[in-house]
Design an enzyme around this catalytic site. Structure first.
Site, short mmCIF file in Angstrom:
data_model
loop_
_atom_site.label_atom_id
_atom_site.label_comp_id
_atom_site.label_asym_id
_atom_site.label_seq_id
_atom_site.Cartn_x
_atom_site.Cartn_y
_atom_site.Cartn_z
CG ASN A 153 47.47 34.27 38.87
OD1 ASN A 153 47.27 34.76 37.77
ND2 ASN A 153 47.60 32.84 39.15
CD1 TRP A 154 44.37 40.10 39.39
CD2 TRP A 154 43.95 41.37 37.37
NE1 TRP A 154 44.35 41.62 39.57
CE2 TRP A 154 44.02 42.26 38.38
CE3 TRP A 154 43.61 41.87 36.23
CZ2 TRP A 154 44.14 43.56 38.30
CZ3 TRP A 154 43.36 43.16 35.89
CH2 TRP A 154 43.87 43.91 36.95
CE LYS A 155 44.32 31.58 39.78
NZ LYS A 155 43.74 30.01 40.29
CG HIS A 207 49.74 29.24 38.48
ND1 HIS A 207 48.60 28.29 38.39
CD2 HIS A 207 49.30 29.85 39.60
CE1 HIS A 207 47.55 28.59 39.44
NE2 HIS A 207 48.15 29.50 40.12
CD GLU A 260 44.96 27.77 37.81
OE1 GLU A 260 45.17 28.81 37.21
OE2 GLU A 260 44.34 27.76 38.92
CD GLU A 282 50.16 29.71 43.99
OE1 GLU A 282 49.62 30.57 44.31
OE2 GLU A 282 50.16 29.31 42.78
N GLY A 339 42.31 27.60 45.00
CA GLY A 339 40.86 27.66 44.52
C GLY A 339 39.97 26.71 45.48
N GLY A 379 45.00 34.33 44.31
CA GLY A 379 44.01 34.15 43.10
C GLY A 379 42.72 34.83 43.30
N GLY A 380 41.63 34.08 43.81
CA GLY A 380 40.51 34.36 43.84
C GLY A 380 40.14 35.77 44.69
#
Ligand code: PEP
Length: 263
Positions: free
Chosen positions: A12-14, A104, A106, A174, A180, A241-242
């Site tokens: 997931n590049w966001k 997600h 976010e 998650e 993160g 993610g990161g």
């Protein structure tokens, strides 16, 4: 005999990497995996770039016959019409997306997406032939108040109420406190919740659906901890993610079989 679930490593590049950067990144990732003789039939790898990159990523994957999959990070509950800024599942299908991330944390936190909206988006994705990657997970406060499984299971129940027995979905557990933060869940914590999620699927959609549905863990996954998660019976991959923005890290995560057994 149990159903073999092909592990999925999803990046997931966001809101990172523009369309030009996405081309360079996907090329490097494909080379890294090719050099490592990665078997995509054994472990599926997919990237989830921002909407504006999808055409570039699709074109590169098609032109170079790459085995990487791609998906989007969200979609609209609507198919078309006066919904400024929204993206239809039909448009994602037209760009050969296989997957779409839904719910997600976010999106839930910053865009106030309720469990009902997440369920509607899941139905919209399925309507357009996309595989929804439905994210669920508890906050640190939820964990304190309700224990590890109650909130993610309750979030998933709302989605399960809206889909049919044969729906092809991926679930991503998650824990919000792990996203993160650098503080991943332990493999045992992940297994406990993933098992509870699988039991909820079995109860609502039956044992076959539970046995074939892939359940991913996400939250501070790195090449150094992926093996511990993949050693768990009910963990079928990772939503990253990161670490998905670093070619070497992400390709090492995808090649987790080389580290499984080393923990
Ligand atoms: C995510 O946002 O889905 C995620 C898992 O992020 P990270 O890997 O950076 O914790």
């Amino acid at each position: 005999m149990g159903v073999a679930r092909t592990p999925l490593i999803a990046g997931n590049w966001k809101m990172n990497l523009d369309h030009l950067q996405s081309i360079a990144f996907v090329q490097k990732l494909a080379w890294a995996l090719r050099d490592a003789k990665h078997s995509f039939s054994d472990v599926e790898v997919a990237v989830f770039p921002p909407f504006t990159d999808l055409r570039s990523v699709q074109t590169l994957i098609a032109a170079d016959k790459l085995e990487l999959g791609h998906g989007a990070q969200d979609l609209s509950v609507h198919d078309s019409g006066a919904y400024t800024g929204e993206i239809s599942g039909a448009f994602l299908s037209a760009l050969a997306c296989r997957y779409v991330i839904i719910g997600h944390s976010e999106r839930r936190q910053y865009h106030h997406e309720s469990d009902e909206v997440v369920a509607q988006k899941t139905v919209a994705a399925l309507r357009h032939g996309l595989v929804p990657v439905v994210c669920v997970g508890e906050t640190a406060e939820d964990l304190e108040a309700h224990g590890p499984s109650a909130v993610p299971v309750a979030q998933l129940q709302v989605v399960l109420d809206a889909i049919s027995v044969d729906a092809d979905v991926v679930v991503a557990y998650e824990p919000v406190w792990a996203i993160g933060s650098g503080q991943a869940a332990t493999p045992e914590q992940a297994q406990q919740v993933c098992a509870a999620l699988r039991a909820a699927i079995a109860e609502k959609l039956g044992e076959d659906a539970a046995a074939r549905t892939r359940i991913l863990y996400g939250g501070s996954v790195k090449s150094g901890n992926i093996a511990g998660f993949m050693n768990q019976k009910d963990v079928d991959g990772a939503l990253v993610g990161g670490a998905s923005l670093d070619v070497d890290e992400f390709s090492a995560i995808a090649r987790f079989r080389q580290h499984v057994g080393t923990v």
